[in-house]
Write a protein that holds these residues in place. Structure first.
Motif, PDB file in Angstrom:
ATOM      1  N   VAL A  27      49.548  31.862  57.877  1.00 54.28           N
ATOM      2  CA  VAL A  27      49.576  32.134  56.440  1.00 54.28           C
ATOM      3  C   VAL A  27      49.829  30.826  55.705  1.00 54.28           C
ATOM      4  CG1 VAL A  27      50.887  33.262  54.599  1.00 54.28           C
ATOM      5  CG2 VAL A  27      50.359  34.515  56.702  1.00 54.28           C
ATOM      6  N   GLY A  28      48.990  30.549  54.706  1.00 58.30           N
ATOM      7  CA  GLY A  28      49.153  29.345  53.914  1.00 58.30           C
ATOM      8  C   GLY A  28      49.974  29.581  52.653  1.00 58.30           C
ATOM      9  N   PRO A  29      50.256  28.538  51.887  1.00 52.20           N
ATOM     10  CA  PRO A  29      51.037  28.663  50.651  1.00 52.20           C
ATOM     11  C   PRO A  29      50.193  29.189  49.492  1.00 52.20           C
ATOM     12  CG  PRO A  29      50.398  26.381  50.985  1.00 52.20           C
ATOM     13  CD  PRO A  29      49.907  27.137  52.184  1.00 52.20           C
ATOM     14  N   GLY A  30      50.884  29.679  48.465  1.00 51.87           N
ATOM     15  CA  GLY A  30      50.219  30.086  47.231  1.00 51.87           C
ATOM     16  C   GLY A  30      49.444  31.376  47.311  1.00 51.87           C
ATOM     17  N   LYS A  31      49.888  32.322  48.135  1.00 59.12           N
ATOM     18  CA  LYS A  31      49.182  33.587  48.336  1.00 59.12           C
ATOM     19  C   LYS A  31      50.103  34.776  48.086  1.00 59.12           C
ATOM     20  CE  LYS A  31      45.602  31.401  50.318  1.00 59.12           C
ATOM     21  NZ  LYS A  31      44.239  31.368  49.757  1.00 59.12           N
ATOM     22  N   ILE A  32      49.491  35.910  47.711  1.00 52.18           N
ATOM     23  CA  ILE A  32      50.176  37.201  47.740  1.00 52.18           C
ATOM     24  C   ILE A  32      49.427  38.043  48.766  1.00 52.18           C
ATOM     25  CG2 ILE A  32      50.860  39.265  46.469  1.00 52.18           C
ATOM     26  CD1 ILE A  32      50.971  37.645  43.950  1.00 52.18           C
ATOM     27  N   ASN A 145      64.112  30.443  44.027  1.00 48.01           N
ATOM     28  CA  ASN A 145      62.949  29.555  43.968  1.00 48.01           C
ATOM     29  C   ASN A 145      62.537  29.225  45.413  1.00 48.01           C
ATOM     30  OD1 ASN A 145      60.952  28.005  42.750  1.00 48.01           O
ATOM     31  ND2 ASN A 145      62.233  26.187  42.662  1.00 48.01           N
ATOM     32  N   ALA A 146      62.102  30.258  46.129  1.00 47.40           N
ATOM     33  CA  ALA A 146      61.851  30.150  47.566  1.00 47.40           C
ATOM     34  C   ALA A 146      60.425  29.693  47.858  1.00 47.40           C
ATOM     35  CB  ALA A 146      62.121  31.496  48.224  1.00 47.40           C
ATOM     36  N   LEU A 147      60.152  29.427  49.147  1.00 47.39           N
ATOM     37  CA  LEU A 147      58.795  29.123  49.592  1.00 47.39           C
ATOM     38  C   LEU A 147      58.091  30.354  50.146  1.00 47.39           C
ATOM     39  CD1 LEU A 147      59.125  25.673  51.431  1.00 47.39           C
ATOM     40  CD2 LEU A 147      58.144  26.130  49.179  1.00 47.39           C
ATOM     41  N   LEU A 148      58.886  31.296  50.698  1.00 48.05           N
ATOM     42  CA  LEU A 148      58.318  32.508  51.269  1.00 48.05           C
ATOM     43  C   LEU A 148      59.167  33.698  50.842  1.00 48.05           C
ATOM     44  CD1 LEU A 148      56.225  33.809  53.206  1.00 48.05           C
ATOM     45  CD2 LEU A 148      57.876  33.457  55.058  1.00 48.05           C
ATOM     46  N   TYR A 149      58.526  34.645  50.152  1.00 45.18           N
ATOM     47  CA  TYR A 149      59.184  35.891  49.754  1.00 45.18           C
ATOM     48  C   TYR A 149      58.658  36.990  50.674  1.00 45.18           C
ATOM     49  CZ  TYR A 149      60.152  33.311  45.425  1.00 45.18           C
ATOM     50  OH  TYR A 149      60.553  32.381  44.508  1.00 45.18           O
ATOM     51  N   VAL A 150      59.577  37.727  51.296  1.00 44.26           N
ATOM     52  CA  VAL A 150      59.194  38.783  52.223  1.00 44.26           C
ATOM     53  C   VAL A 150      59.774  40.096  51.705  1.00 44.26           C
ATOM     54  CG1 VAL A 150      59.199  39.547  54.618  1.00 44.26           C
ATOM     55  CG2 VAL A 150      59.268  37.096  54.110  1.00 44.26           C
ATOM     56  N   LEU A 151      58.898  40.989  51.244  1.00 39.13           N
ATOM     57  CA  LEU A 151      59.319  42.204  50.559  1.00 39.13           C
ATOM     58  C   LEU A 151      58.899  43.427  51.363  1.00 39.13           C
ATOM     59  CD1 LEU A 151      58.044  41.202  46.977  1.00 39.13           C
ATOM     60  CD2 LEU A 151      60.175  40.519  48.106  1.00 39.13           C
ATOM     61  N   ASP A 152      59.880  44.194  51.825  1.00 43.88           N
ATOM     62  CA  ASP A 152      59.604  45.378  52.639  1.00 43.88           C
ATOM     63  C   ASP A 152      59.681  46.613  51.746  1.00 43.88           C
ATOM     64  OD1 ASP A 152      59.119  47.031  54.764  1.00 43.88           O
ATOM     65  OD2 ASP A 152      60.854  46.434  55.943  1.00 43.88           O
ATOM     66  N   GLU A 153      58.535  47.192  51.432  1.00 44.86           N
ATOM     67  CA  GLU A 153      58.418  48.395  50.595  1.00 44.86           C
ATOM     68  C   GLU A 153      59.114  48.230  49.226  1.00 44.86           C
ATOM     69  OE1 GLU A 153      56.520  50.824  51.214  1.00 44.86           O
ATOM     70  OE2 GLU A 153      56.143  50.729  53.368  1.00 44.86           O
ATOM     71  N   PRO A 154      58.710  47.263  48.414  1.00 45.87           N
ATOM     72  CA  PRO A 154      59.417  47.009  47.149  1.00 45.87           C
ATOM     73  C   PRO A 154      59.191  48.051  46.066  1.00 45.87           C
ATOM     74  CG  PRO A 154      57.490  45.600  47.309  1.00 45.87           C
ATOM     75  CD  PRO A 154      57.629  46.285  48.645  1.00 45.87           C
ATOM     76  N   ILE A 155      58.133  48.895  46.180  1.00 48.14           N
ATOM     77  CA  ILE A 155      57.864  49.867  45.121  1.00 48.14           C
ATOM     78  C   ILE A 155      57.985  51.304  45.599  1.00 48.14           C
ATOM     79  CG2 ILE A 155      56.417  48.303  43.785  1.00 48.14           C
ATOM     80  CD1 ILE A 155      53.958  49.682  44.932  1.00 48.14           C
ATOM     81  N   ALA A 178      54.541  29.080  46.502  1.00 46.90           N
ATOM     82  CA  ALA A 178      55.082  29.907  47.581  1.00 46.90           C
ATOM     83  C   ALA A 178      54.090  31.003  47.943  1.00 46.90           C
ATOM     84  CB  ALA A 178      56.411  30.524  47.142  1.00 46.90           C
ATOM     85  N   THR A 179      54.445  31.746  48.979  1.00 44.80           N
ATOM     86  CA  THR A 179      53.665  32.911  49.384  1.00 44.80           C
ATOM     87  C   THR A 179      54.557  34.140  49.364  1.00 44.80           C
ATOM     88  OG1 THR A 179      51.887  31.862  50.624  1.00 44.80           O
ATOM     89  CG2 THR A 179      52.630  33.989  51.430  1.00 44.80           C
ATOM     90  N   VAL A 180      53.968  35.273  48.974  1.00 44.70           N
ATOM     91  CA  VAL A 180      54.668  36.552  48.954  1.00 44.70           C
ATOM     92  C   VAL A 180      54.022  37.469  49.991  1.00 44.70           C
ATOM     93  CG1 VAL A 180      55.404  38.523  47.560  1.00 44.70           C
ATOM     94  CG2 VAL A 180      55.116  36.281  46.482  1.00 44.70           C
ATOM     95  N   LEU A 181      54.818  37.952  50.937  1.00 48.93           N
ATOM     96  CA  LEU A 181      54.373  38.971  51.883  1.00 48.93           C
ATOM     97  C   LEU A 181      54.941  40.305  51.440  1.00 48.93           C
ATOM     98  CD1 LEU A 181      55.009  37.227  55.343  1.00 48.93           C
ATOM     99  CD2 LEU A 181      52.884  37.295  54.032  1.00 48.93           C
ATOM    100  N   ILE A 182      54.073  41.284  51.221  1.00 49.38           N
ATOM    101  CA  ILE A 182      54.501  42.599  50.744  1.00 49.38           C
ATOM    102  C   ILE A 182      54.076  43.667  51.744  1.00 49.38           C
ATOM    103  CG2 ILE A 182      54.393  44.272  48.864  1.00 49.38           C
ATOM    104  CD1 ILE A 182      53.516  42.043  46.997  1.00 49.38           C
TER     105      ILE A 182
END
Length: 232
Positions: A27-32, A145-155, A178-182
């Motif tokens: 996984v690269g940077p700057g992605k959702i 102000n992270a580089l990687l956000y990891v969100l498990d079932e945020p909604i 950064a990148t966000v993993l949802i």
């Protein structure tokens, strides 16, 4: 770094259950990016391994060049699928706690989001609605102000009318480098903000493509393809 997250041969076994089976992922940077799969597919196990909460049976994980540990906790902001905050504290007290604990925490942003989402700052968490508790957790995670956000079932726990606000909170407040993993089951709501989708089934990555590639190659939405791949 072009490889913000690099996973090689990752396997996780619980006794006789194979939760992840030789997963390779870059996984690269700057992605959702959406991590999508049915219950029991291995999504939460993968997320816990990325956050250093589990130890791999085999394989490796590198986050910004480092294995999960003290250094990666400085650059990874993690939202678990259950409430992790002390119920006796107020949102304001927790914001101050996070300000002391994380060097990259932005308290002014946290207070701004609490106001925007209508969450009382001075009420104990135990007296807030389930939806407001979930909002507080998300706000704290996105205020780093992270580089990687990891969100498990945020909604998963918020009502449909609030989901748009929650999704806007995610896309408007993360570091653009950064990148966000949802991880989510509610694909149709989150799909418009995704750059890439990862399908996981029975511990294996069965698809990892951009959203545009999925639509062009299959003539359907990510949600439509998910329903097709995982229909019973």
């Amino acid at each position: 770094m072009s490889e913000l997250l690099k996973i090689t041969g990752l396997t996780k076994r619980y006794s006789n259950v194979l939760a992840l089976d030789n997963v390779d992922l870059t996984v690269g940077p700057g992605k959702i990016i959406g991590i999508l799969g049915p219950n029991g597919s291995g999504k939460t196990t993968l997320i816990k391994l990325i956050n250093g909460l589990l130890t791999p049976t085999k394989g490796s994980i590198l986050i910004n060049g480092s294995a999960p540990g003290v250094e990666t906790k400085k650059v990874v902001s993690y939202l678990p699928d259950n409430n992790f905050l002390p119920s006796w504290m107020t949102a304001e007290q927790i914001v101050e706690l996070f300000s002391d604990f994380y060097a990259d925490f932005r308290p002014e942003l946290a207070y701004k989001m609490l106001d925007q989402l209508g969450v009382p700052k001075n009420m104990r968490l135990k007296n807030l609605s389930k939806g407001n508790k979930e909002k507080v957790c998300l706000i704290l995670v996105m205020s780093r102000n992270a580089l990687l956000y990891v969100l498990d079932e945020p909604i998963a726990a918020v009502d449909p009318a609030t989901r748009d606000y929650v999704i806007a909170t995610i896309i408007n407040n993360y570091n653009p480098n950064a990148t966000v993993l949802i991880s989510t089951h509610i694909i149709s709501d989150i799909e418009p903000v995704l750059d890439e989708a990862i399908f996981i089934n029975r511990g294996k990555v069965v698809l990892h493509k951009t959203v545009d590639e999925i639509r062009q190659e299959n003539g359907m939405s990510v949600d439509g393809l998910f329903r097709e791949v995982f229909k019973w």
